[in-house]
Design a protein around this motif. Sequence first.
Motif, PDB file in Angstrom:
ATOM      1  N   LYS A 118      42.229  32.161  46.952  1.00 35.85           N
ATOM      2  CA  LYS A 118      41.571  32.736  45.577  1.00 35.85           C
ATOM      3  C   LYS A 118      42.502  32.991  44.552  1.00 35.85           C
ATOM      4  O   LYS A 118      42.130  32.609  43.150  1.00 35.85           O
ATOM      5  CB  LYS A 118      42.242  34.507  45.897  1.00 35.85           C
ATOM      6  CG  LYS A 118      41.704  35.665  47.405  1.00 35.85           C
ATOM      7  CD  LYS A 118      40.086  36.046  46.495  1.00 35.85           C
ATOM      8  CE  LYS A 118      38.492  36.288  47.839  1.00 35.85           C
ATOM      9  NZ  LYS A 118      38.482  36.402  46.758  1.00 35.85           N
ATOM     10  N   SER A 119      43.972  31.910  44.621  1.00 34.28           N
ATOM     11  CA  SER A 119      44.373  31.757  43.491  1.00 34.28           C
ATOM     12  C   SER A 119      43.833  30.171  42.578  1.00 34.28           C
ATOM     13  O   SER A 119      43.757  30.643  41.766  1.00 34.28           O
ATOM     14  CB  SER A 119      46.061  30.942  43.966  1.00 34.28           C
ATOM     15  OG  SER A 119      45.733  29.760  45.321  1.00 34.28           O
ATOM     16  N   VAL A 120      43.120  29.409  43.976  1.00 33.26           N
ATOM     17  CA  VAL A 120      42.728  28.682  43.439  1.00 33.26           C
ATOM     18  C   VAL A 120      41.776  29.450  42.694  1.00 33.26           C
ATOM     19  O   VAL A 120      41.160  28.440  41.330  1.00 33.26           O
ATOM     20  CB  VAL A 120      42.253  27.001  43.813  1.00 33.26           C
ATOM     21  CG1 VAL A 120      41.916  26.312  43.256  1.00 33.26           C
ATOM     22  CG2 VAL A 120      43.863  26.535  44.626  1.00 33.26           C
ATOM     23  N   GLN A 121      40.412  30.172  42.895  1.00 35.25           N
ATOM     24  CA  GLN A 121      39.337  30.163  42.775  1.00 35.25           C
ATOM     25  C   GLN A 121      39.672  31.235  41.169  1.00 35.25           C
ATOM     26  O   GLN A 121      39.452  31.141  40.407  1.00 35.25           O
ATOM     27  CB  GLN A 121      38.932  31.411  43.320  1.00 35.25           C
ATOM     28  CG  GLN A 121      37.705  31.789  43.522  1.00 35.25           C
ATOM     29  CD  GLN A 121      37.600  33.124  44.428  1.00 35.25           C
ATOM     30  OE1 GLN A 121      37.511  34.282  44.214  1.00 35.25           O
ATOM     31  NE2 GLN A 121      36.480  32.718  45.456  1.00 35.25           N
ATOM     32  N   ALA A 122      40.955  31.834  40.760  1.00 37.26           N
ATOM     33  CA  ALA A 122      41.213  32.517  39.252  1.00 37.26           C
ATOM     34  C   ALA A 122      41.029  31.727  38.701  1.00 37.26           C
ATOM     35  O   ALA A 122      41.328  31.575  37.456  1.00 37.26           O
ATOM     36  CB  ALA A 122      42.397  33.161  39.804  1.00 37.26           C
ATOM     37  N   GLN A 123      42.273  30.201  38.916  1.00 36.24           N
ATOM     38  CA  GLN A 123      42.268  29.237  38.010  1.00 36.24           C
ATOM     39  C   GLN A 123      41.043  28.590  37.466  1.00 36.24           C
ATOM     40  O   GLN A 123      40.860  28.078  36.289  1.00 36.24           O
ATOM     41  CB  GLN A 123      43.129  28.201  38.400  1.00 36.24           C
ATOM     42  CG  GLN A 123      44.682  28.243  38.929  1.00 36.24           C
ATOM     43  CD  GLN A 123      45.122  27.612  39.739  1.00 36.24           C
ATOM     44  OE1 GLN A 123      45.078  26.771  39.978  1.00 36.24           O
ATOM     45  NE2 GLN A 123      46.369  27.578  40.300  1.00 36.24           N
ATOM     46  N   VAL A 124      39.766  28.791  38.710  1.00 35.23           N
ATOM     47  CA  VAL A 124      39.003  27.743  38.313  1.00 35.23           C
ATOM     48  C   VAL A 124      38.368  28.812  37.323  1.00 35.23           C
ATOM     49  O   VAL A 124      37.244  28.492  36.398  1.00 35.23           O
ATOM     50  CB  VAL A 124      37.944  27.495  39.196  1.00 35.23           C
ATOM     51  CG1 VAL A 124      36.003  26.845  38.882  1.00 35.23           C
ATOM     52  CG2 VAL A 124      38.877  26.670  39.906  1.00 35.23           C
TER      53      VAL A 124
END
Length: 368
Positions: A218-224
Amino acid sequence: MTMQQDLSVSPVSQPLPGTGNMPGTADRGGPAQPLLIVEGLTKHFPVRGSMFSREKRVVHAVDNVSFSVPKGKTLGIVGESGCGKSTTARLIAHLMKADAGEMIFDGESLEDFRTVSHKEFRRSLQMVFQDSFASLNPRMTIAETIAFGPRVHGMAAGEAMKLARDLLARTGMEPNQFANRYPHELSGGQRQRINIARALAFDPRLIILDESVAALDKSVQAQVLNLLQELKAERNLTYLFISHDLHVVHYISDLVMVMYLGQVVESGPVERIYSTAAHPYTRALLSAVPSMDPDHRTEAPPLSGDPPNPINPPSGCRFRDRCAFAEGVCASRAPALMQVGKDAEHLAVCHLNDPTSGHSAASGRLSA
Ligand code: SF4
């Protein structure tokens, strides 16, 4: 997220801007022009029957799908697995041949792919897939991977490598640290940034993102997702964003198109769809999404059962076997794509939305 005023997902019957233009004479004018227009897109896959059967059966993967995407906007395509959203994307990218339908890209018809500039279209449309590892060549370094496309299109080696390093930096990857690494040395989020950088190397106008953030934390998803939003604003990109995650689609989309069993069942501006969905299928999908906001909880009947067999879809409305509002007319007559309430951009395919349909609960009950 603010509602956009110039969004449009055109019904089939509306005139299609740019249709009459010949290749090379397209109007490349203002931002209100659609970048992509799709009309009547259809793809059926033949199924092998038994040795003694002469019956020709097909999977109705995509059936008469029509929509348009304005320049600089994001169209989110949602639906359950097998609804035809990824097949639609592959047909648009010409990774497979459509059985019927017309596609117009920036005013140029792609009906006969040989008559338009093949290379130009390939550069203008890029795809980013879900599997970030399978999309990369394991034997090429990251910089070589990004530079490969521009090199094929004639860019000098030094210039292509400089472009690769610039794009690495722009997608949040330190060039000195990552340029000479290989895909297996990177995390999933880093590999997806590389895939985005590789797409940008062609200076595209439309990027199809097919479940591109689905495999990320989720955290990486938000960054992308934030990176995609920044790039869209910087480069006036247009996105076709395919996902089963309604939270993600809500965040990134300007327009939403809901598909069920190969057909479009509802489309419109994102806030309209999420606040006043008209089709029972859309409402059921939204009701399954947990919300912290009590004002945005939907009390629609939940989805039950599985989608029907796409080889033999139900007569009339394809959703009728799972719809809590189904009546006789839903089996005997297929509903038409109609405007919902007073919003010309909000369209749904349901007898409840048509006062003349003969459905006992119709008369615009779902209309705003
Ligand atoms: Fe349900 Fe009938 Fe509307 Fe289909 S047409 S979604 S079965 S009410």
